[in-house]
Scaffold this active site. Structure first.
Site, PDB file in Angstrom:
ATOM      1  N   SER A 147      42.891   1.289  75.358  1.00 16.86           N
ATOM      2  CA  SER A 147      42.235   2.169  74.385  1.00 16.86           C
ATOM      3  C   SER A 147      42.831   3.555  74.542  1.00 16.86           C
ATOM      4  O   SER A 147      43.416   3.868  75.581  1.00 16.86           O
ATOM      5  CB  SER A 147      40.734   2.219  74.699  1.00 16.86           C
ATOM      6  OG  SER A 147      40.113   3.281  74.021  1.00 16.86           O
ATOM      7  N   TYR A 160      33.467   3.504  80.600  1.00 20.78           N
ATOM      8  CA  TYR A 160      34.454   2.867  79.723  1.00 20.78           C
ATOM      9  C   TYR A 160      35.851   3.452  79.962  1.00 20.78           C
ATOM     10  O   TYR A 160      36.827   2.718  80.147  1.00 20.78           O
ATOM     11  CB  TYR A 160      34.045   3.054  78.259  1.00 20.78           C
ATOM     12  CG  TYR A 160      35.005   2.400  77.283  1.00 20.78           C
ATOM     13  CD1 TYR A 160      35.245   1.028  77.336  1.00 20.78           C
ATOM     14  CD2 TYR A 160      35.673   3.146  76.323  1.00 20.78           C
ATOM     15  CE1 TYR A 160      36.132   0.418  76.455  1.00 20.78           C
ATOM     16  CE2 TYR A 160      36.555   2.540  75.425  1.00 20.78           C
ATOM     17  CZ  TYR A 160      36.775   1.178  75.498  1.00 20.78           C
ATOM     18  OH  TYR A 160      37.652   0.580  74.633  1.00 20.78           O
TER      19      TYR A 160
HETATM   20  P1  NAP Z   1      33.898  -6.386  69.575  1.00 17.30           P
HETATM   21  O1  NAP Z   1      33.913  -6.754  68.133  1.00 17.30           O
HETATM   22  O2  NAP Z   1      32.607  -5.986  70.202  1.00 17.30           O
HETATM   23  O3  NAP Z   1      34.576  -7.572  70.409  1.00 17.30           O
HETATM   24  C1  NAP Z   1      34.532  -7.622  71.817  1.00 17.30           C
HETATM   25  C2  NAP Z   1      34.788  -9.027  72.274  1.00 17.30           C
HETATM   26  O4  NAP Z   1      34.784  -9.061  73.717  1.00 17.30           O
HETATM   27  C3  NAP Z   1      33.704  -9.993  71.796  1.00 17.30           C
HETATM   28  O5  NAP Z   1      34.314 -11.191  71.399  1.00 17.30           O
HETATM   29  C4  NAP Z   1      32.880 -10.216  73.066  1.00 17.30           C
HETATM   30  O6  NAP Z   1      32.254 -11.475  73.118  1.00 17.30           O
HETATM   31  C5  NAP Z   1      33.990 -10.158  74.101  1.00 17.30           C
HETATM   32  N1  NAP Z   1      33.441 -10.101  75.450  1.00 17.30           N
HETATM   33  C6  NAP Z   1      32.599  -9.199  75.986  1.00 17.30           C
HETATM   34  N2  NAP Z   1      32.305  -9.552  77.255  1.00 17.30           N
HETATM   35  C7  NAP Z   1      32.971 -10.703  77.513  1.00 17.30           C
HETATM   36  C8  NAP Z   1      33.093 -11.576  78.629  1.00 17.30           C
HETATM   37  N3  NAP Z   1      32.426 -11.367  79.767  1.00 17.30           N
HETATM   38  N4  NAP Z   1      33.896 -12.695  78.520  1.00 17.30           N
HETATM   39  C9  NAP Z   1      34.555 -12.960  77.373  1.00 17.30           C
HETATM   40  N5  NAP Z   1      34.467 -12.178  76.277  1.00 17.30           N
HETATM   41  C10 NAP Z   1      33.681 -11.073  76.357  1.00 17.30           C
HETATM   42  O7  NAP Z   1      34.862  -5.127  69.841  1.00 17.30           O
HETATM   43  P2  NAP Z   1      36.441  -4.924  69.626  1.00 17.30           P
HETATM   44  O8  NAP Z   1      36.595  -3.575  69.107  1.00 17.30           O
HETATM   45  O9  NAP Z   1      37.051  -6.043  68.917  1.00 17.30           O
HETATM   46  O10 NAP Z   1      36.914  -4.913  71.157  1.00 17.30           O
HETATM   47  C11 NAP Z   1      38.040  -5.637  71.614  1.00 17.30           C
HETATM   48  C12 NAP Z   1      38.795  -4.804  72.626  1.00 17.30           C
HETATM   49  O11 NAP Z   1      39.301  -3.636  71.969  1.00 17.30           O
HETATM   50  C13 NAP Z   1      37.957  -4.293  73.796  1.00 17.30           C
HETATM   51  O12 NAP Z   1      38.685  -4.454  74.998  1.00 17.30           O
HETATM   52  C14 NAP Z   1      37.742  -2.826  73.479  1.00 17.30           C
HETATM   53  O13 NAP Z   1      37.562  -2.059  74.635  1.00 17.30           O
HETATM   54  C15 NAP Z   1      39.057  -2.509  72.786  1.00 17.30           C
HETATM   55  N6  NAP Z   1      39.034  -1.317  71.919  1.00 17.30           N
HETATM   56  C16 NAP Z   1      38.187  -1.232  70.855  1.00 17.30           C
HETATM   57  C17 NAP Z   1      38.175  -0.088  70.064  1.00 17.30           C
HETATM   58  C18 NAP Z   1      37.250   0.102  68.884  1.00 17.30           C
HETATM   59  O14 NAP Z   1      37.064   1.222  68.419  1.00 17.30           O
HETATM   60  N7  NAP Z   1      36.686  -0.961  68.343  1.00 17.30           N
HETATM   61  C19 NAP Z   1      39.039   0.981  70.386  1.00 17.30           C
HETATM   62  C20 NAP Z   1      39.886   0.850  71.467  1.00 17.30           C
HETATM   63  C21 NAP Z   1      39.887  -0.297  72.225  1.00 17.30           C
HETATM   64  P3  NAP Z   1      30.663 -11.701  72.955  1.00 17.30           P
HETATM   65  O15 NAP Z   1      30.452 -11.831  71.474  1.00 17.30           O
HETATM   66  O16 NAP Z   1      30.403 -12.954  73.723  1.00 17.30           O
HETATM   67  O17 NAP Z   1      29.984 -10.502  73.543  1.00 17.30           O
END
Ligand code: NAP
Length: 298
Positions: A147, A160
């Site tokens: 991120s 985070y």
């Molecule tokens: P999201 O829609 O909330 O997706 C997060 C995913 O991680 C969900 O599938 C969730 O599954 C899974 N997860 C959480 N805990 C887990 C575990 N113990 N084992 C396996 N899966 C698990 O958010 P996203 O934005 O797509 O996030 C994906 C990645 O992008 C993350 O690493 C986040 O830090 C990074 N990121 C996001 C942003 C942003 O603004 N969205 C910005 C920078 C980086 P469940 O449904 O089971 O909880």
């Protein structure tokens, strides 16, 4: 195929189908990456904590598996199953993650540990499980979804930010360790992306937001900034998925891919600013009260 001048050129060689294992495909970036890779003809193992959450991806022809990155047995079983079926994994996408927000003082020890369990130790567990097979085959790509917070620490987001800083350092060390075995390590550094991330982060700090206490004014400022600054320049998860897919397919991927205007502005800015300059900028944009006395009585 027509080139830029309207001449008929050579078709690019077809990309051989790759086998890709992705964590956290129930929503957001993981789900979009699974769909993007499948649409390019690759073999996708889309995983989620609850397999039912990826049932629709199975209906689209992807192989789905239950995988909780914090559970060593779940990691071992899922990776063994993928290797049994596919024999080789071309790319692992360590995407599973969430954002634990709150002041350093306010976040409980259990919440701090849970954050590192998923974002850091979960990624390490996946890397350790997949590396022996990749080393043996002499090829592979590990994509770690970090991120902008992995480069720029933000107040009230230390759990985070520190977890993503750790993931960045792990990725940089790992890249040199595994390069001699033909394995590439790629870091993705998105800014705000329109997924469930924000909503989940907010739920995680709901108990702190309206609470009176030493940080009440700071939380109000941070909450306002989440609604305005964070939303500005937000990209859809499909944009991240394309970059991840391009990196996996690339013969020579970059080491890191900053994404969104925020990441492309602030990451270089940090390199050329002093800590004090950045503090001032951060305090201004989050609407934080100024000065060392802020928050003290009297
Ligand atoms: P999201 O829609 O909330 O997706 C997060 C995913 O991680 C969900 O599938 C969730 O599954 C899974 N997860 C959480 N805990 C887990 C575990 N113990 N084992 C396996 N899966 C698990 O958010 P996203 O934005 O797509 O996030 C994906 C990645 O992008 C993350 O690493 C986040 O830090 C990074 N990121 C996001 C942003 C942003 O603004 N969205 C910005 C920078 C980086 P469940 O449904 O089971 O909880």
């Amino acid at each position: 195929m027509l080139d830029g001048k309207g001449n008929i050129g050579e078709m690019p060689p077809p990309q051989p189908a790759l086998t890709v294992l992705i964590t956290g495909c129930s929503s957001g970036i993981g789900r979009a990456t699974a769909s993007e890779m499948a649409s390019r003809g690759h073999r996708v193992f889309a995983t989620a904590r609850r397999r039912v959450a990826v049932a629709d991806l199975a209906a689209k022809g992807m192989r789905t598996l239950a995988l909780d990155v914090t559970d060593p047995e779940s990691v071992a079983a899922a990776v063994a199953e993928v290797l049994r079926e596919a024999r080789h994994v071309d790319a692992l996408v360590n995407n599973a993650g969430y954002g634990q927000y709150g002041a350093v003082e306010d976040v409980s020890a259990a919440e701090w540990r849970a954050q590192f369990d998923v974002n850091v130790f979960g990624a390490i567990a996946m890397i350790q499980a997949i590396l022996p097979a990749m080393r043996e085959d002499g090829r592979g790509t590990i994509v770690n979804v970090s991120s902008v917070a992995g480069k720029i620490p933000i107040p009230f987001a230390a759990p985070y930010c520190s977890s993503k800083h750790a993931l960045e350092a792990i990725s940089d060390s790992l890249r040199l360790e595994v390069a001699p075995f033909g394995i590439r390590v790629v870091i993705i550094e998105p800014g705000p992306i329109g997924t469930k991330f924000g909503e989940r982060a907010r739920t995680g700090v709901a108990k702190l937001l309206g609470r009176p206490g030493p940080y009440a004014a700071f939380y109000r400022g941070a909450e306002r900034a989440m609604d305005t600054d964070f939303a500005a320049g937000r990209l859809p998860p499909e944009a991240v998925a394309k970059v991840i897919a391009d990196a996996i397919e690339s013969p020579r991927p970059k080491t890191r891919y900053p994404l969104t205007r925020m990441a492309k502005t602030f990451i270089p800015l940090k390199r050329f600013s002093t800590d004090r300059m950045l503090d001032r900028q951060m305090a201004r944009s989050l609407g934080l009260p100024k000065g060392p006395a802020a928050g003290r009585k009297g």
